[in-house]
Design a protein around this motif. Structure first.
Motif, PDB file in Angstrom:
ATOM      1  N   TRP A 115       0.810  -1.225   0.000  1.00 59.20           N
ATOM      2  CA  TRP A 115       0.000   0.000   0.000  1.00 59.20           C
ATOM      3  C   TRP A 115       0.841   1.273   0.000  1.00 59.20           C
ATOM      4  O   TRP A 115       0.324   2.352  -0.236  1.00 59.20           O
ATOM      5  CB  TRP A 115      -0.952  -0.008   1.197  1.00 59.20           C
ATOM      6  N   PRO A 133       3.354   6.057   3.753  1.00 59.40           N
ATOM      7  CA  PRO A 133       2.969   7.462   3.594  1.00 59.40           C
ATOM      8  C   PRO A 133       4.155   8.394   3.835  1.00 59.40           C
ATOM      9  O   PRO A 133       5.058   8.091   4.605  1.00 59.40           O
ATOM     10  CB  PRO A 133       1.888   7.657   4.670  1.00 59.40           C
ATOM     11  N   SER A 134       4.152   9.519   3.166  1.00 61.49           N
ATOM     12  CA  SER A 134       5.199  10.512   3.355  1.00 61.49           C
ATOM     13  C   SER A 134       5.146  11.063   4.788  1.00 61.49           C
ATOM     14  O   SER A 134       4.064  11.287   5.344  1.00 61.49           O
ATOM     15  CB  SER A 134       5.010  11.662   2.364  1.00 61.49           C
ATOM     16  N   TYR A 147       6.596   9.430   7.352  1.00 65.23           N
ATOM     17  CA  TYR A 147       6.718   8.308   8.283  1.00 65.23           C
ATOM     18  C   TYR A 147       8.045   7.565   8.088  1.00 65.23           C
ATOM     19  O   TYR A 147       8.204   6.447   8.569  1.00 65.23           O
ATOM     20  CB  TYR A 147       5.556   7.339   8.101  1.00 65.23           C
ATOM     21  N   GLU A 185      -6.188   9.362   7.499  1.00 62.18           N
ATOM     22  CA  GLU A 185      -6.099   8.151   6.676  1.00 62.18           C
ATOM     23  C   GLU A 185      -4.768   7.418   6.835  1.00 62.18           C
ATOM     24  O   GLU A 185      -4.732   6.182   6.867  1.00 62.18           O
ATOM     25  CB  GLU A 185      -6.325   8.515   5.204  1.00 62.18           C
ATOM     26  N   HIS A 186      -3.666   8.146   6.901  1.00 66.80           N
ATOM     27  CA  HIS A 186      -2.364   7.499   7.002  1.00 66.80           C
ATOM     28  C   HIS A 186      -2.211   6.754   8.318  1.00 66.80           C
ATOM     29  O   HIS A 186      -1.677   5.634   8.360  1.00 66.80           O
ATOM     30  CB  HIS A 186      -1.248   8.531   6.843  1.00 66.80           C
ATOM     31  N   LEU A 208      -4.299   3.628   8.149  1.00 60.58           N
ATOM     32  CA  LEU A 208      -3.671   2.597   7.335  1.00 60.58           C
ATOM     33  C   LEU A 208      -2.627   1.822   8.134  1.00 60.58           C
ATOM     34  O   LEU A 208      -2.665   0.578   8.196  1.00 60.58           O
ATOM     35  CB  LEU A 208      -3.006   3.231   6.111  1.00 60.58           C
ATOM     36  N   ILE A 209      -1.713   2.533   8.768  1.00 61.54           N
ATOM     37  CA  ILE A 209      -0.643   1.870   9.522  1.00 61.54           C
ATOM     38  C   ILE A 209      -1.212   1.114  10.714  1.00 61.54           C
ATOM     39  O   ILE A 209      -0.790  -0.002  11.017  1.00 61.54           O
ATOM     40  CB  ILE A 209       0.404   2.909   9.974  1.00 61.54           C
TER      41      ILE A 209
END
Length: 368
Positions: A72, A75-76, A78, A187-188, A191-192
């Motif tokens: 997936w 994310p920027s 992280y 959202e990020h 996701l994680i």
């Protein structure tokens, strides 16, 4: 009325299910290599298990999480988290194999956590007390954030004393983090957190004592507890920055109530006894409950209940509009009550510390 359908959908997401399936498949495959390379936990001393157990939980969780994030995309913002997680995993793996000194372990952990927070610019810079009054931390921002992350990291690690305990506490905390991040549109973080939840759930399925299983088939090891103990506060602090109204620091503090109260109780007790807080011991909440006569399963479920109740209480007081200062005050009052109760139970059972190797895992109970 609050729409909870996005939360329900999140817990059936492909991200969660994939990491869950990878962990479930990876653990049996990792058992033999773990035994070959000495990644096993031997019985004896203060440990309650009576046979050698493979320490494959950490490797399985990191493998499932890495594969899922690779699919997936990370994310920027992280990148520091990813670097620190990999580094902490390897230092935990080395500790599982060679049992390195606590001081060296702390130095490495501090360095990696500092790098992650600096790279991703994740800091606790202030505390909102009322609508019109905010305490700016200034230069204290950096050491306080580092100490907070390290404290929770080691608190989670120290809870890894019963089958299903640390993984269960992590799942409960992640569940509330996921719910809050989904509702706030982060959202990020969702996701994680979902990927991590699935990976930990897969391990928990092997580690929890179901009615048909009398002992865990695998353990997590420091390689697992340390990375989970790091990622939980990291994600929580990140969420408080991204969505401060939905996830203020006063609320997130309740997400970690039991680990925080437990490590505070242990530190205070050991300092009063003239012992080092860094040494291992049998004075955590699960030891206290076991020594009071509860079974392993009863102890586990009580601590689960404590975690759910504390976090739910934090959400309730926020819902009723208490000022942040009031929420902090209530948290401290509950912690004082907790310390008093645990202290009284410890004094009652201090003279009859339970010996698992002699008596087995249950003291006079015929049922768990």
């Amino acid at each position: 009325m609050l729409d909870v359908s996005p939360i329900i959908q999140a817990f059936f997401s492909s991200q969660l299910l994939l990491s869950l399936l990878i962990t479930l498949a990876a653990i049996p495959l990792l058992k033999l290599p773990a035994q070959k390379f000495g990644l096993v936990d031997h019985p004896g001393g203060r440990k309650q298990h009576k046979s050698v157990a493979s320490l494959v939980g950490g490797p399985a969780i990191i493998f499932a999480s890495t594969v899922s994030i690779a699919i997936w995309g990370l994310p920027s913002g992280y990148e520091g988290m990813a670097i620190a997680t990999i580094g902490l995993f390897f230092i935990g793996l080395i500790d599982d194999r060679l049992d390195i000194s606590a001081k060296l372990r702390l130095v490495v952990q501090t360095s990696l956590v500092t790098v992650a927070l600096w790279m991703d610019n994740i800091w606790i810079s202030d505390f909102v007390l009322t609508e019109s009054f905010t305490v700016q931390l200034g230069l204290f921002t950096y050491p306080l954030t580092i100490v907070a992350v390290l404290g929770i990291m080691n608190a989670i690690n120290m809870l890894d004393g019963l089958d299903g305990l640390s993984s269960g506490v992590v799942l409960i905390t992640l569940g509330f983090l996921i719910s809050t991040s989904v509702l706030s549109g982060a959202e990020h973080i969702s996701l994680i957190s979902l990927i991590l939840f699935g990976a930990v759930l897969g391990f928990w399925a092997y580690n929890y004592r179901f009615t048909w299983r009398t002992k865990a088939s695998v353990f997590m090891g420091d390689s697992g507890t340390i990375i989970l103990g790091f990622m939980l506060p990291y994600l929580a602090i990140k969420l408080s920055i991204v969505a401060p109204l939905a996830a203020p620091k006063s609320l997130l503090l309740w997400f970690f109530a039991i680990p925080i109260w437990d490590i505070c109780a242990v530190i205070i007790k050991r300092m009063k006894d003239g012992k080092s807080p860094m040494l291992a011991g049998r004075d955590h909440i699960h030891h206290v409950l076991l020594n009071s006569g509860l079974s392993v399963r009863q102890t586990l479920h009580i601590i689960y209940l404590f975690c759910v109740t504390a976090t739910s209480f934090g959400i309730v007081v926020k819902y009723f509009g208490l000022a942040h200062m009031e929420i902090y005050t209530v948290f401290v009052l509950f912690m004082i009550f907790y310390l008093g109760r645990v202290g009284s139970l410890t004094r009652i059972t201090q003279a009859k510390i339970y010996d698992f190797l002699v008596h087995g895992e249950r003291r006079g109970h015929t049922e768990e």
